[in-house]
Design an enzyme around this catalytic site. Structure first.
Site, PDB file in Angstrom:
ATOM      1  N   LYS A  62       0.824  -1.224   0.000  1.00 23.95           N
ATOM      2  CA  LYS A  62       0.000   0.000   0.000  1.00 23.95           C
ATOM      3  C   LYS A  62       0.852   1.265   0.000  1.00 23.95           C
ATOM      4  O   LYS A  62       0.401   2.296  -0.477  1.00 23.95           O
ATOM      5  CB  LYS A  62      -0.945  -0.005   1.203  1.00 23.95           C
ATOM      6  CG  LYS A  62      -0.213   0.119   2.520  1.00 23.95           C
ATOM      7  CD  LYS A  62      -1.132  -0.034   3.715  1.00 23.95           C
ATOM      8  CE  LYS A  62      -0.355   0.317   4.968  1.00 23.95           C
ATOM      9  NZ  LYS A  62      -0.841  -0.337   6.160  1.00 23.95           N
TER      10      LYS A  62
ATOM     11  N   ARG B  17      -6.151   0.650  17.472  1.00 20.78           N
ATOM     12  CA  ARG B  17      -6.713   0.753  16.133  1.00 20.78           C
ATOM     13  C   ARG B  17      -7.636  -0.464  16.004  1.00 20.78           C
ATOM     14  O   ARG B  17      -8.511  -0.637  16.840  1.00 20.78           O
ATOM     15  CB  ARG B  17      -5.622   0.843  15.064  1.00 20.78           C
ATOM     16  CG  ARG B  17      -6.143   1.488  13.776  1.00 20.78           C
ATOM     17  CD  ARG B  17      -5.074   1.671  12.710  1.00 20.78           C
ATOM     18  NE  ARG B  17      -4.713   0.401  12.089  1.00 20.78           N
ATOM     19  CZ  ARG B  17      -3.792   0.285  11.139  1.00 20.78           C
ATOM     20  NH1 ARG B  17      -3.140   1.359  10.712  1.00 20.78           N
ATOM     21  NH2 ARG B  17      -3.512  -0.882  10.612  1.00 20.78           N
TER      22      ARG B  17
HETATM   23  C1  LIG Z   1       0.284  -0.812   6.712  1.00 18.65           C
HETATM   24  C2  LIG Z   1       0.178  -2.047   7.515  1.00 18.65           C
HETATM   25  C3  LIG Z   1       1.304  -2.834   7.751  1.00 18.65           C
HETATM   26  C4  LIG Z   1       2.694  -2.455   7.271  1.00 18.65           C
HETATM   27  O1  LIG Z   1       3.258  -1.545   8.151  1.00 18.65           O
HETATM   28  P1  LIG Z   1       4.759  -1.025   7.952  1.00 18.65           P
HETATM   29  O2  LIG Z   1       5.002  -0.239   9.174  1.00 18.65           O
HETATM   30  O3  LIG Z   1       4.771  -0.199   6.702  1.00 18.65           O
HETATM   31  O4  LIG Z   1       5.642  -2.212   7.844  1.00 18.65           O
HETATM   32  C5  LIG Z   1       1.137  -3.997   8.473  1.00 18.65           C
HETATM   33  N1  LIG Z   1      -0.071  -4.363   8.953  1.00 18.65           N
HETATM   34  C6  LIG Z   1      -1.174  -3.627   8.747  1.00 18.65           C
HETATM   35  C7  LIG Z   1      -2.479  -4.099   9.307  1.00 18.65           C
HETATM   36  C8  LIG Z   1      -1.089  -2.449   8.025  1.00 18.65           C
HETATM   37  O5  LIG Z   1      -2.200  -1.722   7.822  1.00 18.65           O
END
Ligand SMILES: *Cc1c(COP(=O)(O)O)cnc(C)c1O
Length: 362
Positions: free
Chosen positions: A39, A134
């Site tokens: 993403k 969250r």
């Molecule tokens: C964006 C996201 C990640 C990745 O996080 P990073 O800090 O970029 O490695 C992992 N798990 C979830 C649920 C996310 O939304």
């Protein structure tokens, strides 16, 4: 060169491949699989290919649009949806994603119905909120939620997951990650079901991985920022064994003049509606660059030459002070920036920013 697009995002695929392979190797050494989170760069296909070339075990994205695009391009690695699904979108989730993270039993029930209708089995990761506040069910509600999900057909409870370092900035620690291991044990005791996946967070969990402090049982991490930028914002650190310069943003100087440091005239509000403050530091050499707030998140870009100072930005223009690096720049030159995670997120998704790939640097 005439007609070179500006601004543009320069992407070093070899470095992204290298970072991926390093993360994968360190995870595998501890019996952990690594998902590549796409993403942060709008799942741009060539970057996804670099992650795959680096040996990533699976892919994960927060947006169905990105996942559908990956599927259309024939990517057959398992893909996990990282944003808890919308109740109104379960049919598409089941059609395109192998797995999704979930925290609402009624959404899982809808996924179950959609999967049965499609003749599929969808994997569910139940998110446990270990304190970051969250997504996720609270610990005391976990066993109840598991019981409800286990009764549903069409979905398979693949495992548990947790998220730290996001909303609440809570640091991953052996204690909070171990919570999902304990809940996994309780699921086995209660229901006799051995869960396949215990997913212990994202880039911020690499900190524990390096120290050998990931609780035994955790067998998946979901890594975005670390692979892309080689940084860990939650711990405010650079990850020394990864590249930090896989991405650069370049924008061209379209005006270069010496001007006073304080505007002339009566001061109202600036483009953001704020009342700007200026310190008089005399005449300065100022460059206007062909990038603005419509192109990218300006607070997420940082001049690579630290003698270049961002003064401000409007929708289409970025104004920088280059007095201290005057000899370096002339009209028509590019100024280079590194990006934070949100800077990258905005620049990669922006239709106004061209993407230029390099693969030959390593
Ligand atoms: C964006 C996201 C990640 C990745 O996080 P990073 O800090 O970029 O490695 C992992 N798990 C979830 C649920 C996310 O939304």
């Amino acid at each position: 060169m005439s007609g070179q697009a500006s601004p543009y995002l320069e992407i070093d695929l070899a470095k992204i491949k290298y970072n991926t392979s390093q993360v994968v190797e360190r995870c595998h050494d501890r019996g952990i699989e690594a998902l590549g989170v796409t993403k942060g760069f709008s799942a741009l296909p060539r970057i996804v290919s670099a992650m795959i070339a680096g040996g990533i075990d699976g892919l994960a994205d927060a947006r169905m649009e990105n996942i559908i695009e990956l599927r259309k391009r024939g990517i057959d690695l398992p893909i996990t949806l990282l944003r808890i699904p919308r109740l109104s979108n379960v049919a598409r989730v089941v059609k395109y994603a192998d797995a999704s993270v979930n925290s609402e039993v009624s959404v899982v029930a809808a996924l179950s119905a959609a999967a049965l209708a499609a003749g599929k089995t969808h994997s569910v990761i139940l998110m446990i909120d270990v304190g970051d506040l969250r997504e996720g069910v609270l610990k005391e509600h976990a066993l109840g939620a598991v019981g409800c999900i286990l009764k549903l057909r069409g979905v398979r409870l693949a495992g548990l997951g947790t998220n730290v370092g996001c909303f609440g900035g809570v640091l991953p620690e052996p204690g909070n990650l171990n919570m999902i291991v304990e809940i996994g044990d309780a699921v086995y005791k209660h229901y006799g079901v051995k869960l396949d996946i215990l997913s212990g967070g994202g880039t911020s969990s690499l900190f524990l991985l390096e120290r050998g402090e990931i609780p035994p049982g955790i067998n998946q991490l979901r890594i975005g920022e670390g692979i892309l930028l080689g940084t860990d914002t939650t711990h405010n650190r650079v990850i020394s064994w990864l590249h930090q310069d896989s991405f650069r943003l370049l924008a061209e100087i379209i005006e270069l003049k010496s001007k006073p440091s304080v505007p002339i005239g009566n001061i109202g509000r600036d483009v953001l509606g704020n009342r700007p403050q200026f310190e008089d530091i005399g005449i300065r050499k100022r460059a206007i660059l062909s990038i603005g707030r419509q192109d990218a998140y300006i607070e997420g870009i940082v001049p690579i030459d630290d003698r270049v100072k961002i003064l401000g930005a409007s929708s289409d223009h970025l104004i920088v002070d280059i007095t201290d690096a005057n000899d370096q720049f002339k009209l028509g030159d590019n100024v280079a920036f590194s990006l934070t995670y949100f800077g990258l997120l905005s620049a990669s998704g922006s239709k106004y920013i061209a993407k230029v790939y390099r693969e030959d640097t390593r």
